[in-house]
Design a protein around this motif. Structure first.
Motif, PDB file in Angstrom:
ATOM      1  N   ILE A   1      -2.477  -4.344   6.131  1.00  0.00           N
ATOM      2  CA  ILE A   1      -3.873  -3.914   6.040  1.00  0.00           C
ATOM      3  C   ILE A   1      -4.373  -3.417   7.389  1.00  0.00           C
ATOM      4  N   ALA A   2      -3.982  -4.084   8.472  1.00  0.00           N
ATOM      5  CA  ALA A   2      -4.400  -3.639   9.811  1.00  0.00           C
ATOM      6  C   ALA A   2      -3.911  -2.217  10.076  1.00  0.00           C
ATOM      7  N   VAL A   3      -2.681  -1.924   9.718  1.00  0.00           N
ATOM      8  CA  VAL A   3      -2.135  -0.569   9.902  1.00  0.00           C
ATOM      9  C   VAL A   3      -2.832   0.388   8.940  1.00  0.00           C
ATOM     10  N   ALA A   4      -3.069  -0.045   7.721  1.00  0.00           N
ATOM     11  CA  ALA A   4      -3.760   0.802   6.744  1.00  0.00           C
ATOM     12  C   ALA A   4      -5.160   1.176   7.218  1.00  0.00           C
ATOM     13  N   GLU A   5      -5.829   0.277   7.902  1.00  0.00           N
ATOM     14  CA  GLU A   5      -7.155   0.600   8.453  1.00  0.00           C
ATOM     15  C   GLU A   5      -7.048   1.741   9.465  1.00  0.00           C
ATOM     16  N   GLU A   6      -6.006   1.738  10.269  1.00  0.00           N
ATOM     17  CA  GLU A   6      -5.800   2.838  11.229  1.00  0.00           C
ATOM     18  C   GLU A   6      -5.486   4.137  10.485  1.00  0.00           C
ATOM     19  N   ILE A   7      -4.682   4.060   9.446  1.00  0.00           N
ATOM     20  CA  ILE A   7      -4.381   5.249   8.632  1.00  0.00           C
ATOM     21  C   ILE A   7      -5.678   5.776   8.012  1.00  0.00           C
ATOM     22  N   ARG A   8      -6.479   4.871   7.482  1.00  0.00           N
ATOM     23  CA  ARG A   8      -7.751   5.282   6.866  1.00  0.00           C
ATOM     24  C   ARG A   8      -8.685   5.898   7.901  1.00  0.00           C
TER      25      ARG A   8
ATOM     26  N   LEU B   1       0.815  -1.215   0.000  1.00  0.00           N
ATOM     27  CA  LEU B   1       0.000   0.000   0.000  1.00  0.00           C
ATOM     28  C   LEU B   1       0.846   1.262   0.000  1.00  0.00           C
ATOM     29  N   GLN B   2       2.164   1.091  -0.210  1.00  0.00           N
ATOM     30  CA  GLN B   2       3.092   2.211  -0.327  1.00  0.00           C
ATOM     31  C   GLN B   2       2.923   3.217   0.822  1.00  0.00           C
ATOM     32  N   ILE B   3       3.226   2.751   2.016  1.00  0.00           N
ATOM     33  CA  ILE B   3       3.090   3.557   3.227  1.00  0.00           C
ATOM     34  C   ILE B   3       4.435   4.180   3.571  1.00  0.00           C
ATOM     35  N   TRP B   4       4.402   5.454   3.892  1.00  0.00           N
ATOM     36  CA  TRP B   4       5.582   6.224   4.289  1.00  0.00           C
ATOM     37  C   TRP B   4       5.967   5.813   5.709  1.00  0.00           C
ATOM     38  N   PRO B   5       7.240   5.537   5.994  1.00  0.00           N
ATOM     39  CA  PRO B   5       7.635   5.065   7.325  1.00  0.00           C
ATOM     40  C   PRO B   5       7.130   5.899   8.515  1.00  0.00           C
ATOM     41  N   PRO B   6       7.163   7.247   8.478  1.00  0.00           N
ATOM     42  CA  PRO B   6       6.602   7.979   9.622  1.00  0.00           C
ATOM     43  C   PRO B   6       5.106   7.709   9.826  1.00  0.00           C
ATOM     44  N   THR B   7       4.373   7.543   8.741  1.00  0.00           N
ATOM     45  CA  THR B   7       2.943   7.226   8.850  1.00  0.00           C
ATOM     46  C   THR B   7       2.774   5.824   9.418  1.00  0.00           C
ATOM     47  N   TRP B   8       3.598   4.899   9.000  1.00  0.00           N
ATOM     48  CA  TRP B   8       3.589   3.533   9.525  1.00  0.00           C
ATOM     49  C   TRP B   8       3.776   3.549  11.045  1.00  0.00           C
ATOM     50  N   ARG B   9       4.765   4.307  11.499  1.00  0.00           N
ATOM     51  CA  ARG B   9       5.036   4.404  12.943  1.00  0.00           C
ATOM     52  C   ARG B   9       3.854   5.013  13.680  1.00  0.00           C
ATOM     53  N   GLU B  10       3.339   6.138  13.172  1.00  0.00           N
ATOM     54  CA  GLU B  10       2.231   6.847  13.831  1.00  0.00           C
ATOM     55  C   GLU B  10       0.974   5.989  13.920  1.00  0.00           C
TER      56      GLU B  10
ATOM     57  N   GLY C   1      -8.037   9.534   1.365  1.00  0.00           N
ATOM     58  CA  GLY C   1      -7.118  10.523   0.810  1.00  0.00           C
ATOM     59  C   GLY C   1      -5.658  10.178   1.030  1.00  0.00           C
ATOM     60  N   ALA C   2      -5.375   9.289   1.978  1.00  0.00           N
ATOM     61  CA  ALA C   2      -3.994   8.850   2.194  1.00  0.00           C
ATOM     62  C   ALA C   2      -3.449   8.145   0.945  1.00  0.00           C
ATOM     63  N   TRP C   3      -4.331   7.631   0.117  1.00  0.00           N
ATOM     64  CA  TRP C   3      -3.970   6.975  -1.146  1.00  0.00           C
ATOM     65  C   TRP C   3      -4.770   7.632  -2.271  1.00  0.00           C
ATOM     66  N   ALA C   4      -4.784   8.934  -2.312  1.00  0.00           N
ATOM     67  CA  ALA C   4      -5.714   9.701  -3.142  1.00  0.00           C
ATOM     68  C   ALA C   4      -5.822   9.224  -4.598  1.00  0.00           C
ATOM     69  N   ALA C   5      -4.727   9.169  -5.312  1.00  0.00           N
ATOM     70  CA  ALA C   5      -4.798   8.833  -6.741  1.00  0.00           C
ATOM     71  C   ALA C   5      -5.361   7.437  -6.968  1.00  0.00           C
TER      72      ALA C   5
ATOM     73  N   GLU D   1      -8.912   6.046  -8.464  1.00  0.00           N
ATOM     74  CA  GLU D   1      -8.884   5.118  -9.598  1.00  0.00           C
ATOM     75  C   GLU D   1      -9.756   3.884  -9.348  1.00  0.00           C
ATOM     76  N   ILE D   2      -9.748   3.377  -8.123  1.00  0.00           N
ATOM     77  CA  ILE D   2     -10.551   2.171  -7.850  1.00  0.00           C
ATOM     78  C   ILE D   2     -11.965   2.516  -7.378  1.00  0.00           C
ATOM     79  N   GLY D   3     -12.262   3.810  -7.217  1.00  0.00           N
ATOM     80  CA  GLY D   3     -13.625   4.240  -6.944  1.00  0.00           C
ATOM     81  C   GLY D   3     -14.039   4.356  -5.490  1.00  0.00           C
ATOM     82  N   VAL D   4     -13.087   4.309  -4.554  1.00  0.00           N
ATOM     83  CA  VAL D   4     -13.464   4.464  -3.142  1.00  0.00           C
ATOM     84  C   VAL D   4     -13.373   5.916  -2.669  1.00  0.00           C
ATOM     85  N   LEU D   5     -12.761   6.758  -3.480  1.00  0.00           N
ATOM     86  CA  LEU D   5     -12.666   8.192  -3.181  1.00  0.00           C
ATOM     87  C   LEU D   5     -13.226   8.935  -4.379  1.00  0.00           C
ATOM     88  N   LYS D   6     -14.233   9.708  -4.126  1.00  0.00           N
ATOM     89  CA  LYS D   6     -14.884  10.452  -5.210  1.00  0.00           C
ATOM     90  C   LYS D   6     -14.065  11.707  -5.521  1.00  0.00           C
TER      91      LYS D   6
END
Length: 110
Positions: free
Chosen positions: A83-90, A55-64, A96-100, A104-109
């Motif tokens: 995915i568990a960490v990505a759920e917390e980021i989301r 999911l191309q997570i930036w290390p500081p975001t991973w830590r936070e 918007g953390a994965w905006a583009a 593209e996949i339709g979860v962000l309008k």
């Protein structure tokens, strides 16, 4: 005559500080689609761009988001833990953390 609604300041403060409703977990297929867009589905991606894992997570975001309980970087953690960490980021940032790719996949309008 209708009764008027009068709310005290302490009551307003309570509602302003009340936590927002929890965000339900995204389906596994959505995370897979996002990873396909972000890293060609490579959950151990280390492309040298400063972002890691499927999911191309930036290390500081991973830590936070608590990722260090799993691994020092996303690409070194198994898919399920990413995915568990990505759920917390989301929960904190939204799709918007994965905006583009989220668009593209339709979860962000747009």
């Amino acid at each position: 005559m209708r009764p008027s609604l009068i709310v005290s300041l302490p009551a307003l403060a309570f509602f302003a500080l009340a936590p927002s409703p929890p965000v339900s977990a995204a389906p596994d297929a959505v995370w897979q689609q996002l990873a396909e867009c972000e890293s060609d589905g490579d959950w151990h991606a280390d492309t040298g761009n400063g972002y890691y894992g499927g999911l191309q997570i930036w290390p500081p975001t991973w830590r936070e988001a608590g990722g260090l309980r799993y691994a020092d970087r996303p690409d070194r953690a198994p898919r399920r833990q990413q995915i568990a960490v990505a759920e917390e980021i989301r929960r904190k940032q939204g799709w918007g953390a994965w905006a583009a790719c989220a668009r593209e996949i339709g979860v962000l309008k747009p």
